[in-house]
Design a protein around this motif. Structure first.
Motif, mmCIF file in Angstrom:
data_model
loop_
_atom_site.group_PDB
_atom_site.id
_atom_site.type_symbol
_atom_site.label_atom_id
_atom_site.label_comp_id
_atom_site.label_asym_id
_atom_site.label_seq_id
_atom_site.Cartn_x
_atom_site.Cartn_y
_atom_site.Cartn_z
ATOM 1 N N PRO A 160 -16.024 43.150 -18.151
ATOM 2 C CA PRO A 160 -17.182 44.210 -18.641
ATOM 3 C C PRO A 160 -17.350 43.969 -20.300
ATOM 4 C CG PRO A 160 -14.823 45.286 -18.524
ATOM 5 C CD PRO A 160 -14.942 43.759 -17.777
ATOM 6 N N VAL A 161 -16.616 43.324 -20.840
ATOM 7 C CA VAL A 161 -16.930 42.483 -22.400
ATOM 8 C C VAL A 161 -17.989 41.979 -22.422
ATOM 9 C CG1 VAL A 161 -16.312 41.214 -24.137
ATOM 10 C CG2 VAL A 161 -14.361 42.751 -23.015
ATOM 11 N N PHE A 162 -18.774 41.093 -21.147
ATOM 12 C CA PHE A 162 -19.577 40.080 -21.209
ATOM 13 C C PHE A 162 -20.796 40.716 -20.343
ATOM 14 C CE2 PHE A 162 -15.998 37.385 -22.445
ATOM 15 C CZ PHE A 162 -16.619 36.780 -23.652
ATOM 16 N N ILE A 163 -20.511 41.498 -19.243
ATOM 17 C CA ILE A 163 -21.626 41.682 -18.377
ATOM 18 C C ILE A 163 -21.468 43.369 -17.976
ATOM 19 C CG2 ILE A 163 -22.118 39.519 -17.372
ATOM 20 C CD1 ILE A 163 -20.219 40.274 -15.045
ATOM 21 N N THR A 164 -22.573 43.856 -17.635
ATOM 22 C CA THR A 164 -22.492 45.304 -16.939
ATOM 23 C C THR A 164 -22.935 45.120 -15.566
ATOM 24 O OG1 THR A 164 -23.139 46.057 -19.157
ATOM 25 C CG2 THR A 164 -23.490 47.503 -17.032
ATOM 26 N N VAL A 165 -22.435 45.944 -14.567
ATOM 27 C CA VAL A 165 -22.550 45.600 -13.219
ATOM 28 C C VAL A 165 -22.772 47.010 -12.568
ATOM 29 C CG1 VAL A 165 -21.503 44.752 -11.030
ATOM 30 C CG2 VAL A 165 -21.063 43.481 -13.108
ATOM 31 N N ASP A 166 -23.759 47.055 -11.883
ATOM 32 C CA ASP A 166 -24.152 48.219 -11.090
ATOM 33 C C ASP A 166 -24.247 47.711 -9.504
ATOM 34 O OD1 ASP A 166 -24.745 50.174 -13.029
ATOM 35 O OD2 ASP A 166 -26.620 49.058 -13.536
ATOM 36 N N THR A 167 -23.456 48.663 -8.879
ATOM 37 C CA THR A 167 -23.258 48.116 -7.381
ATOM 38 C C THR A 167 -24.529 48.775 -6.547
ATOM 39 O OG1 THR A 167 -20.704 48.079 -7.394
ATOM 40 C CG2 THR A 167 -21.950 48.449 -5.244
ATOM 41 N N LEU A 168 -25.299 47.890 -6.034
ATOM 42 C CA LEU A 168 -26.551 48.248 -5.082
ATOM 43 C C LEU A 168 -26.118 48.576 -3.891
ATOM 44 C CD1 LEU A 168 -29.008 45.671 -6.544
ATOM 45 C CD2 LEU A 168 -28.505 47.830 -7.362
ATOM 46 N N GLU A 169 -25.627 47.675 -3.006
ATOM 47 C CA GLU A 169 -25.133 47.992 -1.608
ATOM 48 C C GLU A 169 -23.872 47.456 -1.269
ATOM 49 O OE1 GLU A 169 -27.817 46.817 1.553
ATOM 50 O OE2 GLU A 169 -29.584 47.697 0.274
#
Length: 353
Positions: free
Chosen positions: A75-84
């Motif tokens: 999470p230091v480098f990327i932000t992730v949202d779960t779609l499916e």
């Protein structure tokens, strides 16, 4: 940003855990999909917390028995949202904090059964029709895409891959440029390309400089895939080199003096570094203006001097003495600079050898 995926054939084995974490750290991977984990959700969560502290994760263990897909990211480098989250794939929206790029990533692990894989193709078609962002689809599809994707074993029929091919064609997916292993799975008797990293038209339109490397399988029978994605090409800047020929220019001393007289506040080291940076910039400007392509410039100056001398001989008084002297001085200056350039380069080559 770097994204990896690997059918590791069981994350519960300590040697594979060590190999996986080493791969992630050595290659500075920011998001990784592990396939065929052969563990439950509790074990997977514990693995991430122990081996990759502060990393976040998701999985599809609640959708299918046996832990087919697990994904973790920094999470230091990327932000992730779960779609499916589905039985054969997980889709995420990934935002890179360094480049501000936003992409959709779908990690795939297809069933062994051709019939059961049809729900995967349906899922990909639905996902692909619903997104507008650049889209990467990667993982173990458990299917070849053509007869050329398998060596030895039973004959590959069009029936074996027509569903996969129809899906890829409908979505406009194409393989990323790749290096490394051509065949990503082997039992040491049969070789096949079952793992892929593909992108859609939106990805290509975004002009990402991206490629994938399929590494040696190591402790698994599948190759890990590591995709590198950059907003612009990674160009290695040439190191700065001081050329002795610059000292022959009449303005050289003034350039050095001006850079050294710049008022800079701070420590002695900071003052020195700042002044050197200014001097470097000014010397590069001097080189571009007067010494770039020095061998060609020296030859052109020599040719211009000789031509003027020939014309002056044919028509005495055609050129003033000051004009001819200027041509001669320029030719001498550039010839000396060219000789200095050649000598310095020869010395550098000799010292390297």
């Amino acid at each position: 940003m770097k994204i990896g995926v690997w059918n590791i054939r069981g994350i519960h084995q300590t040697p594979k855990q060590i190999e996986l974490v080493k791969l992630i750290k050595d290659l500075s991977i920011h998001l990784f999909g592990v396939l065929e984990t052969k563990c439950n959700d509790t074990y997977f969560a514990d693995f991430v917390r122990r081996r990759l502290p502060s990393w976040e994760f998701t999985h599809n263990f609640s959708r299918v028995k046996g832990g087919r897909i697990g994904i973790f990211w920094d999470p230091v480098f990327i932000t992730v949202d779960t779609l499916e989250i589905e039985e054969q794939c997980i889709s995420l929206r990934v935002a890179c904090k360094v480049t501000s790029s936003i992409v959709v990533v779908t990690v795939v692990y297809g069933f062994n059964s051709l019939v059961k894989r049809r729900t995967l193709w349906d899922s990909l078609l639905r996902i692909g029709s619903a997104i507008n962002e650049p889209w990467m689809v990667l993982g173990d599809f458990n299917s070849v895409l053509s007869a050329a994707d398998r060596v030895r074993g039973r004959v590959v029929r069009p029936y074996d891959y027509k569903d996969f091919l129809s899906c890829v064609t409908a979505l406009g997916l194409t393989d990323l440029p790749s290096a490394g292993c051509r065949y990503t799975w082997s039992n040491n008797n049969i070789w096949a390309k079952l793992d892929r990293v593909m992108v859609n038209h939106g990805w290509l339109a975004a002009n990402f400089w991206s490629s994938v490397n399929f590494l040696a399988p190591s402790l698994s029978d599948h190759s890990p895939a590591v995709a590198s994605i950059f907003a612009e090409p990674m160009v290695k800047r040439a190191s700065f080199k001081f050329f002795n020929m610059w000292t022959s220019h009449p303005s050289f001393s003034d350039i050095v003096r001006a850079a050294w007289n710049i008022a800079v506040e701070g420590t002695a080291q900071f003052k020195l570094v700042t002044k050197l940076k200014h001097l470097k910039k000014d010397l590069i400007t001097l080189n571009k203006a007067h010494f770039s392509h020095i061998l060609e410039r020296a030859q052109a100056a020599s040719d211009a001097l000789k031509q003027a001398q020939i014309e002056s001989d044919a028509a005495p008084g055609l050129f003033s003495s000051d004009y001819l002297s200027g041509l001669r001085n320029t030719a001498v200056l550039l010839q000396q600079a060219a000789a200095s350039f050649v000598a310095q380069n020869k010395s550098a080559v000799f010292s390297r050898e």
